[in-house]
Design an enzyme around this catalytic site. Structure first.
Site, mmCIF file in Angstrom:
data_model
loop_
_atom_site.group_PDB
_atom_site.id
_atom_site.type_symbol
_atom_site.label_atom_id
_atom_site.label_comp_id
_atom_site.label_asym_id
_atom_site.label_seq_id
_atom_site.Cartn_x
_atom_site.Cartn_y
_atom_site.Cartn_z
ATOM 1 N N GLY A 8 0.862 -1.161 -0.008
ATOM 2 C CA GLY A 8 0.053 0.106 0.045
ATOM 3 C C GLY A 8 0.652 1.404 0.005
ATOM 4 O O GLY A 8 2.018 1.060 -0.014
ATOM 5 N N GLY A 9 0.256 2.551 -0.240
ATOM 6 C CA GLY A 9 0.808 3.660 0.175
ATOM 7 C C GLY A 9 1.697 3.890 1.192
ATOM 8 O O GLY A 9 2.491 4.676 1.272
ATOM 9 N N THR A 10 1.368 3.403 2.337
ATOM 10 C CA THR A 10 2.107 3.498 3.524
ATOM 11 C C THR A 10 2.689 2.187 4.099
ATOM 12 O O THR A 10 3.845 2.373 4.271
ATOM 13 C CB THR A 10 1.124 3.996 4.676
ATOM 14 O OG1 THR A 10 0.468 5.081 4.074
ATOM 15 C CG2 THR A 10 1.835 4.504 6.019
ATOM 16 N N LYS A 13 1.460 -5.045 3.643
ATOM 17 C CA LYS A 13 0.752 -6.085 4.431
ATOM 18 C C LYS A 13 1.193 -7.402 3.926
ATOM 19 O O LYS A 13 1.091 -7.607 2.671
ATOM 20 C CB LYS A 13 -0.793 -6.098 4.392
ATOM 21 C CG LYS A 13 -1.090 -5.011 5.478
ATOM 22 C CD LYS A 13 -1.162 -3.759 5.050
ATOM 23 C CE LYS A 13 -1.852 -3.154 3.962
ATOM 24 N NZ LYS A 13 -1.717 -1.869 3.481
ATOM 25 N N GLU A 71 -5.807 -4.793 -7.212
ATOM 26 C CA GLU A 71 -6.047 -4.266 -5.765
ATOM 27 C C GLU A 71 -7.406 -4.529 -5.120
ATOM 28 O O GLU A 71 -7.793 -5.013 -4.005
ATOM 29 C CB GLU A 71 -5.495 -3.058 -5.618
ATOM 30 C CG GLU A 71 -5.775 -2.474 -4.150
ATOM 31 C CD GLU A 71 -5.230 -1.062 -3.661
ATOM 32 O OE1 GLU A 71 -4.691 -0.254 -4.686
ATOM 33 O OE2 GLU A 71 -5.566 -0.512 -2.783
ATOM 34 N N GLY A 125 -6.278 7.388 6.638
ATOM 35 C CA GLY A 125 -5.395 7.478 7.479
ATOM 36 C C GLY A 125 -4.236 8.459 7.302
ATOM 37 O O GLY A 125 -3.783 8.793 8.263
ATOM 38 N N TYR A 141 3.206 7.063 15.685
ATOM 39 C CA TYR A 141 1.836 6.472 15.357
ATOM 40 C C TYR A 141 1.317 6.058 16.673
ATOM 41 O O TYR A 141 0.338 6.271 17.234
ATOM 42 C CB TYR A 141 1.821 5.254 14.288
ATOM 43 C CG TYR A 141 0.527 4.614 14.150
ATOM 44 C CD1 TYR A 141 -0.640 5.592 13.507
ATOM 45 C CD2 TYR A 141 0.010 3.740 14.616
ATOM 46 C CE1 TYR A 141 -1.800 5.212 13.245
ATOM 47 C CE2 TYR A 141 -1.369 3.135 14.598
ATOM 48 C CZ TYR A 141 -2.220 3.844 13.789
ATOM 49 O OH TYR A 141 -3.626 3.406 13.761
ATOM 50 N N SER A 229 -5.529 -0.601 7.979
ATOM 51 C CA SER A 229 -4.695 -0.352 9.090
ATOM 52 C C SER A 229 -5.100 0.982 9.789
ATOM 53 O O SER A 229 -4.392 1.105 11.172
ATOM 54 C CB SER A 229 -3.190 -0.173 8.672
ATOM 55 O OG SER A 229 -2.952 -1.090 7.851
HETATM 56 P P1 ATP Z 1 -3.672 2.602 0.371
HETATM 57 O O1 ATP Z 1 -4.391 1.416 0.605
HETATM 58 O O2 ATP Z 1 -4.200 3.897 0.346
HETATM 59 O O3 ATP Z 1 -2.589 2.644 -0.664
HETATM 60 P P2 ATP Z 1 -2.229 1.493 2.656
HETATM 61 O O4 ATP Z 1 -2.414 0.188 1.925
HETATM 62 O O5 ATP Z 1 -0.866 1.636 2.898
HETATM 63 O O6 ATP Z 1 -2.671 2.569 1.663
HETATM 64 P P3 ATP Z 1 -3.281 1.008 5.327
HETATM 65 O O7 ATP Z 1 -1.998 0.005 5.691
HETATM 66 O O8 ATP Z 1 -4.610 0.121 5.064
HETATM 67 O O9 ATP Z 1 -2.872 1.876 3.934
HETATM 68 O O10 ATP Z 1 -3.360 1.999 6.376
HETATM 69 C C1 ATP Z 1 -2.419 2.908 6.633
HETATM 70 C C2 ATP Z 1 -2.826 4.058 7.823
HETATM 71 O O11 ATP Z 1 -2.903 2.931 8.874
HETATM 72 C C3 ATP Z 1 -1.987 4.995 7.934
HETATM 73 O O12 ATP Z 1 -2.373 6.142 7.170
HETATM 74 C C4 ATP Z 1 -2.069 5.404 9.546
HETATM 75 O O13 ATP Z 1 -3.132 6.076 9.904
HETATM 76 C C5 ATP Z 1 -2.407 3.916 10.017
HETATM 77 N N1 ATP Z 1 -1.262 3.076 10.561
HETATM 78 C C6 ATP Z 1 -1.170 2.049 11.456
HETATM 79 N N2 ATP Z 1 -0.343 1.560 11.745
HETATM 80 C C7 ATP Z 1 0.752 2.225 11.372
HETATM 81 C C8 ATP Z 1 2.081 2.270 11.541
HETATM 82 N N3 ATP Z 1 2.763 1.572 12.038
HETATM 83 N N4 ATP Z 1 2.915 3.578 10.732
HETATM 84 C C9 ATP Z 1 2.002 4.293 10.085
HETATM 85 N N5 ATP Z 1 0.976 4.357 9.838
HETATM 86 C C10 ATP Z 1 0.087 3.432 10.489
HETATM 87 MG MG MG Z 2 -4.455 -0.343 0.953
#
Ligand code: ATP
Ligand code: MG
Length: 270
Positions: A8-10, A13, A71, A125, A141, A229
């Site tokens: 993901g962007g952040t 998983k 996705e 998030g 976080y 997340s």
């Molecule tokens: P997208 O689906 O938009 O590409 P992603 O899949 O990376 O992004 P998630 O992993 O579902 O997104 O959620 C990211 C969010 O989870 C963050 O923006 C933050 O609010 C939260 N978060 C939970 N744990 C953490 C962590 N350890 N570090 C940073 N952010 C976290």
């Molecule tokens: Mg995602």
């Protein structure tokens, strides 16, 4: 040796098969080398299925062949699998919404084998982290979660009651009329870091709920499954969304390990 990754962007998983079942792991996507190293150290010939917006970026760095999975399809398949595992399939039939609160937010509709992305929002998030940082300088976080619990999320807002101060309001008075709208209070009182963060969490939660409820209304369903997340350890956000979704007449579901839906769906894809 099957591995499903949702880059993901952040956060990335990872769900992988072991002798005793599936295991889950999260690594920040910026630490992309750590992800490839982790795979290399663990598997010799992994069957890799990768999804998420950073799937392409990760594929470039990998020395293994891998299959790229859509996705939205992976996410919805993973949610269906988790619902089944938690005996929630009947409660979410025949149709349910999925609201994936990641860096940004995506809303999907699922019915049987059919799924469709209904809409989304930049309120997610990432917004929670970004606005919190701007307002308080906090970027850890776990600290952010702790602080949000101690704040009063309503102290920066204007409620419906505040506006209808001299009469009975036409809608519930405790509803937020304006997130961050209480400039008068901001000028007259010293607000704490905790209050700022709690208000950010509330704004994100209320906005996401409103969008999800309206989408559910339009698609004639009650069940809204919230994943991502952003809910990880964030009881405050879950409580705001749970309460507000119920107030709006819909049924909220939060899945344990829901944030791994995309990785699970990718892993299962053949
Ligand atoms: P997208 O689906 O938009 O590409 P992603 O899949 O990376 O992004 P998630 O992993 O579902 O997104 O959620 C990211 C969010 O989870 C963050 O923006 C933050 O609010 C939260 N978060 C939970 N744990 C953490 C962590 N350890 N570090 C940073 N952010 C976290
Ligand atoms: Mg995602």
């Amino acid at each position: 040796n099957s591995v499903g990754i949702d880059a993901g962007g952040t956060l990335s998983k990872i769900v992988y098969e072991t002798e005793s079942g599936w295991e889950c792991k999260k690594i920040p996507t910026v630490r992309i080398n750590e992800i490839t190293e982790w795979i290399r150290a663990r598997f010799s010939y992994p069957q890799l299925h990768i999804t998420g917006g950073k799937a392409g970026a990760l594929l470039e760095k990998l020395s293994f062949p891998a299959k790229k999975i859509n996705e939205f399809e992976a996410t919805c398949e993973g949610v269906k699998w988790l619902l089944e595992k938690n005996n929630l399939t009947t409660e979410t039939s025949p149709r349910f919404m999925v609201t994936n609160v990641g860096t940004g937010t995506s809303i999907h509709c699922v019915e049987g084998d059919y799924y469709e992305r209904i809409g989304g929002s930049g309120m997610g998030g990432g917004t929670l982290l970004g606005l919190t940082y701007l307002l308080t300088g906090e970027d850890n976080y776990d600290n952010i979660l702790e602080l949000s619990k101690k704040g009063d999320s309503r102290s920066l807002n204007i409620t419906v009651d505040d506006i209808y101060s001299h009469e009975v309001p036409p809608i519930s008075g405790s509803l937020t009329a304006s997130n961050f709208g209480n400039v008068a209070k901001m000028k007259s009182t010293t607000l704490s870091k905790e209050d700022y963060i709690a208000a950010v969490v509330r704004m994100v939660g209320e906005t996401i709920t409103t969008m999800s409820v309206q989408a559910a209304e339009r698609l004639n369903t009650e069940a809204i499954v919230y994943i991502g997340s952003t809910f990880d350890g964030n009881e405050t956000l879950k409580e705001i969304i749970r309460t507000y979704t119920e107030l709006r007449g819909k049924k909220p579901f939060f899945l344990e390990n829901g944030e791994f839906s995309g990785a699970i769906g990718a892993l299962m894809n053949n």
